[in-house]
Design a protein around this motif. Structure first.
Motif, PDB file in Angstrom:
ATOM      1  N   GLU A  70       0.878  -1.167   0.000  1.00 20.47           N
ATOM      2  CA  GLU A  70       0.000   0.000   0.000  1.00 20.47           C
ATOM      3  C   GLU A  70       0.916   1.218   0.000  1.00 20.47           C
ATOM      4  OE1 GLU A  70      -3.212  -0.682   3.183  1.00 20.47           O
ATOM      5  OE2 GLU A  70      -1.814  -2.329   3.406  1.00 20.47           O
TER       6      GLU A  70
ATOM      7  N   ASP B 184       3.279   0.752   3.097  1.00 19.36           N
ATOM      8  CA  ASP B 184       2.961  -0.270   4.082  1.00 19.36           C
ATOM      9  C   ASP B 184       3.197  -1.604   3.376  1.00 19.36           C
ATOM     10  OD1 ASP B 184       2.177   1.861   5.595  1.00 19.36           O
ATOM     11  OD2 ASP B 184       0.026   1.515   5.380  1.00 19.36           O
TER      12      ASP B 184
ATOM     13  N   GLU C 162       1.595  -6.453   8.436  1.00 22.94           N
ATOM     14  CA  GLU C 162       1.688  -5.202   7.688  1.00 22.94           C
ATOM     15  C   GLU C 162       2.723  -4.314   8.372  1.00 22.94           C
ATOM     16  OE1 GLU C 162      -2.045  -3.186   7.358  1.00 22.94           O
ATOM     17  OE2 GLU C 162      -1.166  -1.449   6.348  1.00 22.94           O
TER      18      GLU C 162
ATOM     19  N   LYS D  87       4.505  -0.879   8.646  1.00 30.07           N
ATOM     20  CA  LYS D  87       4.007   0.464   8.310  1.00 30.07           C
ATOM     21  C   LYS D  87       5.100   1.440   7.870  1.00 30.07           C
ATOM     22  CE  LYS D  87      -0.451   0.878   9.280  1.00 30.07           C
ATOM     23  NZ  LYS D  87      -1.338   1.281   8.183  1.00 30.07           N
TER      24      LYS D  87
ATOM     25  N   LYS E 242      -3.767  -6.043  14.649  1.00 33.79           N
ATOM     26  CA  LYS E 242      -4.555  -5.419  13.591  1.00 33.79           C
ATOM     27  C   LYS E 242      -6.004  -5.161  14.023  1.00 33.79           C
ATOM     28  CE  LYS E 242      -5.152  -4.083   9.405  1.00 33.79           C
ATOM     29  NZ  LYS E 242      -4.441  -2.928   8.893  1.00 33.79           N
TER      30      LYS E 242
HETATM   31 MG    MG Z   1      -3.436  -1.127   5.187  1.00 31.91          MG
END
Ligand code: MG
Ligand code: ADP
Length: 492
Positions: free
Chosen positions: A23, A208, A225, A227, A276
């Motif tokens: 992302e 990300d 994930e 960041k 998450k």
């Molecule tokens: Mg995300």
């Protein structure tokens, strides 16, 4: 989707495959923020670019910046993506000190851009295509500064409300090299389009990094994930170390939990940040202050018409139409500024000289600019002057070696090549009268060498060429010198 050997992580139980989706947050190039008129320039005095809207003063209302919409649509078109003529902004609610609104305006349910794709090529030359899931527009948050005071944190709201495009890839990436190639290709494309400056060290682009591992052919594993990774190298490292960590964890009897992690460049490791959250923890709902974004086909056509020639098409034109080598075409299209410069040179000199121009730009000009530490967009040699110099060399008015001298003078003075050649008397001499006279003097002064040459020591020919060029101040036409030397030495 790689069509070459698959990258794997070796484990005690055999090979593991890496699955990655990125992302990428790209700050939109625009003079104002997504919903306010505040300036967006990088490096300004803290909190000097904050409007009442950005500071979320009670009663302030957002006004959508049309330029940001246009840039997102142009970016979507460059990625061959579906453009959604109806999209909508939602509030993503959470508390953070650098988010005065208490929510971020984003597009969860109806993003402005849908599915697309981008072709990538790793440094090893492996080609693949990475799918794009969506692009949505959203506000950036401010910045918390933790390292300026021993006991306090500061908040800088300059970045608060700046427009971001979140570009979400499909989980099509299979190795650290592909992750790097994807980000590099995306960055190149955004810079061509002009929708993001791609300056990763200024935070204009960050990613990300979603990573999971699986046995080849097995269903996708659970992803983590990591960041806000802010360089191509760190993104590649994140993929590598996170995949390794997951393989070791699973093989040691553990399970990967879906969580948010942080990459620490100092140790090249990732560590857990928070587990998450579910999407509905954010209590997304349509922003009541904003109407849906709607536009028609004519608007999309207009955005499409505004796109420049993009890297893949440009590279193909350079090789197929201009006859430039694949290597030089890649070098010349790598950066939009270089491509722009080269196109301007060709406009000046004509496509017939494209190969010579490509060689000259990638060797002579790049070398000269490197010496003075200038980027091509700041070249003291304009494309028009470059074309003029190439024409002087191509027509034989000046020799190649004089051309180098003229380039040096152009870099120093910023003057045009014709003026330099005229002022310094550097025109190439093809006149056989002057060349013959110089050769005659050299033959007369080197009787011993002439004799050896005539007795079969042909290597001495180079000596005579050198002497003649020296006598002519480097300006003699080398072809004519060769021809006359052969004739006059033969007759001597
Ligand atoms: Mg995300
Ligand atoms: P979220 O908002 O929860 O991060 P998104 O749908 O915005 O979810 O983004 C998910 C990202 O994770 C996409 O880039 C997608 O390609 C990637 N992804 C999804 N599943 C996996 C997986 N199993 N392994 C690696 N990456 C994945």
């Amino acid at each position: 989707m790689t069509d070459t050997a698959t990258y794997t992580v070796k484990g005690a139980t055999g090979d593991w495959e890496i699955v990655v989706g990125l992302e990428v947050h790209a700050q939109v190039t625009a003079n104002a923020k997504l919903f306010s008129g505040a300036a967006t320039g990088f490096g300004a005095e803290p909190n000097s670019q904050v409007s009442l809207v950005d500071a979320a003063m009670p009663g302030m209302l957002p006004v959508l910046n049309g330029e940001c919409v246009r840039q997102a649509v142009r970016t979507g078109l460059a990625l061959n993506a579906q453009i959604n003529k109806w999209s909508r902004f939602d509030r993503k609610n959470y508390f953070y000190a650098d988010l005065p609104q208490g929510y971020q305006i984003s597009q969860l349910y109806h993003p402005i851009v849908g599915e697309g794709a981008i072709a990538i090529e790793t440094e090893a030359g492996d080609k693949s295509v990475v799918g794009i899931e969506r692009i949505h527009l959203e506000q950036d948050a401010g910045k918390s500064v933790h390292d300026l005071h021993p006991t306090m944190s500061y908040v800088d709201l300059n970045r608060c409300g700046c427009a971001l495009m979140e570009i979400v890839s499909k989980p099509d990436i299979r190795s650290p090299a592909e992750a790097g190639a994807y980000v590099a290709a995306l960055r190149q494309l955004l810079r061509y389009v002009g929708s993001c400056d791609g300056n990763m060290d200024e935070g204009s682009m960050r990613a990300d990094v979603n990573v999971s591992v699986r046995k080849p052919g097995a269903p996708f594993g659970t992803r983590t994930e990591t960041k806000n990774v802010n360089s191509v190298r760190f993104i590649m490292q994140t993929v590598e170390v996170e995949a390794r960590r997951q393989v070791d964890l699973i093989e040691g009897g553990g399970t990967v939990v879906q969580e948010t992690r942080l990459f620490d460049p100092a140790t090249a490791t990732t560590r857990s940040m928070r587990s998450k959250e579910d999407a509905h923890d954010y209590r997304y709902f349509p922003d009541p202050d904003l109407l849906p974004v709607e536009f028609d086909d004519a608007y999309v056509a207009d955005c499409l018409a505004s796109l420049p020639e993009l890297p893949v098409a440009k590279r193909a034109r350079y090789t197929d139409v201009l006859g430039i080598s694949a290597y030089n075409a890649a070098v010349l299209t790598a950066d939009v500024e270089t491509a722009r410069y080269f196109d301007a040179v060709i406009a000046g000199i004509g496509t017939g000289s494209a190969t010579a121009a490509a060689n000259w730009v990638t060797s002579e000009l790049f070398g000269a600019l490197k010496k003075i530490g200038a980027a091509i967009e700041a070249s003291p040699v304009s494309p028009a002057h470059a074309a003029e110099l190439l024409a002087l060399i191509g027509s034989g008015k000046i020799s190649n070696s004089i051309g180098k001298q003229v380039l040096e003078a152009m870099i120093e003075t910023g003057e045009g090549p014709a003026a330099i050649v005229a002022a310094r008397g550097l025109e190439q001499v093809s006149d056989t009268g002057a060349i013959d006279a110089a050769i005659a003097a050299i033959i007369a002064g080197n009787a011993d060498k002439v004799e050896q040459y005539k007795a079969g020591k042909e290597a001495l020919f180079g000596f005579f060429v050198g002497q003649t060029m020296k006598a002519m101040g480097g300006k003699a036409n080398p072809g004519v010198v060769n021809e006359r030397l052969k004739a006059l030495l033969g007759a001597a």
